[in-house]
Design a protein around this motif. Sequence first.
Motif, PDB file in Angstrom:
ATOM      1  N   UNK A 106      15.644  96.245 -46.413  1.00  0.00           N
ATOM      2  CA  UNK A 106      14.637  96.230 -45.356  1.00  0.00           C
ATOM      3  C   UNK A 106      14.170  94.804 -45.086  1.00  0.00           C
ATOM      4  N   UNK A 107      13.697  94.584 -43.861  1.00  0.00           N
ATOM      5  CA  UNK A 107      13.068  93.313 -43.489  1.00  0.00           C
ATOM      6  C   UNK A 107      11.669  93.621 -42.951  1.00  0.00           C
ATOM      7  N   UNK A 108      10.627  93.591 -43.804  1.00  0.00           N
ATOM      8  CA  UNK A 108       9.279  94.036 -43.413  1.00  0.00           C
ATOM      9  C   UNK A 108       8.365  92.899 -42.954  1.00  0.00           C
ATOM     10  N   UNK A 109       7.416  93.254 -42.078  1.00  0.00           N
ATOM     11  CA  UNK A 109       6.330  92.375 -41.653  1.00  0.00           C
ATOM     12  C   UNK A 109       5.044  93.187 -41.702  1.00  0.00           C
ATOM     13  N   UNK A 110       4.003  92.614 -42.271  1.00  0.00           N
ATOM     14  CA  UNK A 110       2.701  93.275 -42.343  1.00  0.00           C
ATOM     15  C   UNK A 110       1.666  92.453 -41.581  1.00  0.00           C
ATOM     16  N   UNK A 111       0.970  93.095 -40.649  1.00  0.00           N
ATOM     17  CA  UNK A 111       0.004  92.388 -39.804  1.00  0.00           C
ATOM     18  C   UNK A 111      -1.337  93.112 -39.820  1.00  0.00           C
ATOM     19  N   UNK A 112      -2.470  92.361 -39.878  1.00  0.00           N
ATOM     20  CA  UNK A 112      -3.798  92.992 -39.906  1.00  0.00           C
ATOM     21  C   UNK A 112      -4.272  93.393 -38.521  1.00  0.00           C
ATOM     22  N   UNK A 113      -5.076  94.446 -38.472  1.00  0.00           N
ATOM     23  CA  UNK A 113      -5.785  94.855 -37.257  1.00  0.00           C
ATOM     24  C   UNK A 113      -7.273  94.804 -37.583  1.00  0.00           C
ATOM     25  N   UNK A 114      -8.054  94.126 -36.726  1.00  0.00           N
ATOM     26  CA  UNK A 114      -9.470  93.899 -37.012  1.00  0.00           C
ATOM     27  C   UNK A 114     -10.351  94.885 -36.252  1.00  0.00           C
ATOM     28  N   UNK A 115     -11.451  95.282 -36.898  1.00  0.00           N
ATOM     29  CA  UNK A 115     -12.459  96.104 -36.258  1.00  0.00           C
ATOM     30  C   UNK A 115     -13.495  95.245 -35.560  1.00  0.00           C
ATOM     31  N   UNK A 116     -14.476  95.867 -34.915  1.00  0.00           N
ATOM     32  CA  UNK A 116     -15.518  95.110 -34.195  1.00  0.00           C
ATOM     33  C   UNK A 116     -16.306  94.159 -35.089  1.00  0.00           C
ATOM     34  N   UNK A 117     -16.392  94.464 -36.379  1.00  0.00           N
ATOM     35  CA  UNK A 117     -17.144  93.606 -37.301  1.00  0.00           C
ATOM     36  C   UNK A 117     -16.321  92.456 -37.867  1.00  0.00           C
ATOM     37  N   UNK A 118     -15.067  92.335 -37.397  1.00  0.00           N
ATOM     38  CA  UNK A 118     -14.219  91.259 -37.874  1.00  0.00           C
ATOM     39  C   UNK A 118     -13.497  91.550 -39.169  1.00  0.00           C
ATOM     40  N   UNK A 119     -13.686  92.726 -39.728  1.00  0.00           N
ATOM     41  CA  UNK A 119     -13.010  93.111 -40.964  1.00  0.00           C
ATOM     42  C   UNK A 119     -11.691  93.818 -40.660  1.00  0.00           C
ATOM     43  N   UNK A 120     -10.741  93.689 -41.575  1.00  0.00           N
ATOM     44  CA  UNK A 120      -9.445  94.344 -41.402  1.00  0.00           C
ATOM     45  C   UNK A 120      -9.615  95.848 -41.593  1.00  0.00           C
ATOM     46  N   UNK A 121      -9.218  96.611 -40.584  1.00  0.00           N
ATOM     47  CA  UNK A 121      -9.349  98.067 -40.653  1.00  0.00           C
ATOM     48  C   UNK A 121      -8.008  98.777 -40.807  1.00  0.00           C
ATOM     49  N   UNK A 122      -6.922  98.116 -40.394  1.00  0.00           N
ATOM     50  CA  UNK A 122      -5.590  98.715 -40.487  1.00  0.00           C
ATOM     51  C   UNK A 122      -4.560  97.628 -40.785  1.00  0.00           C
ATOM     52  N   UNK A 123      -3.434  98.052 -41.339  1.00  0.00           N
ATOM     53  CA  UNK A 123      -2.271  97.191 -41.509  1.00  0.00           C
ATOM     54  C   UNK A 123      -1.143  97.775 -40.671  1.00  0.00           C
ATOM     55  N   UNK A 124      -0.572  96.942 -39.805  1.00  0.00           N
ATOM     56  CA  UNK A 124       0.640  97.347 -39.086  1.00  0.00           C
ATOM     57  C   UNK A 124       1.828  96.955 -39.957  1.00  0.00           C
ATOM     58  N   UNK A 125       2.574  97.965 -40.386  1.00  0.00           N
ATOM     59  CA  UNK A 125       3.728  97.766 -41.268  1.00  0.00           C
ATOM     60  C   UNK A 125       4.991  98.008 -40.433  1.00  0.00           C
ATOM     61  N   UNK A 126       5.608  96.903 -39.979  1.00  0.00           N
ATOM     62  CA  UNK A 126       6.828  97.027 -39.172  1.00  0.00           C
ATOM     63  C   UNK A 126       8.028  96.689 -40.042  1.00  0.00           C
ATOM     64  N   UNK A 127       9.055  97.549 -39.968  1.00  0.00           N
ATOM     65  CA  UNK A 127      10.202  97.418 -40.855  1.00  0.00           C
ATOM     66  C   UNK A 127      11.501  97.487 -40.053  1.00  0.00           C
ATOM     67  N   UNK A 128      12.399  96.553 -40.329  1.00  0.00           N
ATOM     68  CA  UNK A 128      13.761  96.630 -39.797  1.00  0.00           C
ATOM     69  C   UNK A 128      14.682  97.104 -40.916  1.00  0.00           C
ATOM     70  N   UNK A 129      15.391  98.197 -40.666  1.00  0.00           N
ATOM     71  CA  UNK A 129      16.333  98.739 -41.651  1.00  0.00           C
ATOM     72  C   UNK A 129      17.659  98.017 -41.463  1.00  0.00           C
ATOM     73  N   UNK A 130      18.090  97.203 -42.466  1.00  0.00           N
ATOM     74  CA  UNK A 130      19.260  96.334 -42.308  1.00  0.00           C
ATOM     75  C   UNK A 130      20.350  96.650 -43.327  1.00  0.00           C
ATOM     76  N   UNK A 131      20.343  97.849 -43.853  1.00  0.00           N
ATOM     77  CA  UNK A 131      21.330  98.214 -44.879  1.00  0.00           C
ATOM     78  C   UNK A 131      22.752  98.068 -44.370  1.00  0.00           C
ATOM     79  N   UNK A 132      23.021  98.645 -43.205  1.00  0.00           N
ATOM     80  CA  UNK A 132      24.383  98.599 -42.675  1.00  0.00           C
ATOM     81  C   UNK A 132      24.789  97.177 -42.313  1.00  0.00           C
TER      82      UNK A 132
END
Length: 409
Positions: free
Chosen positions: A107-133
Amino acid sequence: MTEPQIDYAAVFRALPGMVALLAPDLVYADANDDFLRLAGRSREQLVGRYIFDVFPENPNDPGAAGMRETRESMLRAVTTGERDTMALLRYDIEDPQRPGHWQEHYWSPVNAPVFGPDGQVTLIVHRVEEVTELIRAFGGRGGDSRSRVLEAELYTRARELQEVNERLRKAHAHERETALALQAAMLPPPGPTGQHGAAVRYRPAVGALNVCGDWYDLVELPGENLAIAVGDVVGHGLAAACVMGQLRSALSAACRVTEGPARALDALGLYARSVEGAESTTAATTFVDWGDRSITYSCAGHLPPALVHPDGTVAFLDQATDPPLGARPEHVPRPQARAPFVEGSTLVLYTDGLIERRTEDIDAGLARLADTLTRHRHSDPEILADALLADLLPTTGNTDDTALIVLRL
């Protein structure tokens, strides 16, 4: 013309490529259709569950490090508020139809934060490229020996890069901790300082290296008068913290033995010529005289102190500005100016991290500062200091360290 109504949940699920959303505690909040299909799990099997309960590490691979590295990457995104790109990662998945049978995956993963109105991280966007083949086909078709050797070589190089990256992260983190500890030992602690009860604050930058160039100081002078100074060393990290300590001590001594702030900065400038890394340091120094209710000041390339009058008007003390330390090839005496004040006024010294933004002119930052000072002018210095930080620093964290002094006159 009305704006189109967009179903963002539908857009998310239709996104091409594997994308999942996780809470800061690494519990799945949602996943798009490609993620579910390629991971072989249903939405019900993911949402509300801890990531490594859904995808445990292969117990048959004693050298597996995918779980640790994925967890550390996600937590870094939460802690730093910055996107974290991982190196190529092997993370096997258990066949949901055949418990105990593991399928090799890369896998080739990237993790990016998503901020709420208070400036705190509320979610993580976990995007993954499957590169096995892709890895398996890197050396040609089929499972011939050349293909497997190239597959192993590519994976090995990726692991080596990941290990180098981890060592660099740890080295940067250690330098940051050391620099902050050194600075904390040299600066007065936040809170009321001195007999006049000045409020002081220091906020390190959110980045791993952008810390420890700023300082503040308060020096008791004869006749119950007071010298106040702030400064900013060019550069960051441990080296800047060491230079900062030397310059702060030198200016503190100069304020005690010279006749005014200009002479103190003159002495500091001459001393800075012998300190490697001190070139282009900025500083602002003020001498407060309660007897004649005046502020004498001088600035070496630094932003002007702000004097807030009881009626809410803000005057920036900019009539004695000069280049930073070491900017001139020959020594030239520095200017100084004097400003009167009335009882109930407030003097504020600060460094550029409080107001400067890369995308705008400095005047916009000064206008924001003046507006906040006017609105909070009757507040206690401690409350005013906190209000300045809350109103002026970005909610996502400041990219430069910030020093601040608030004194009620």
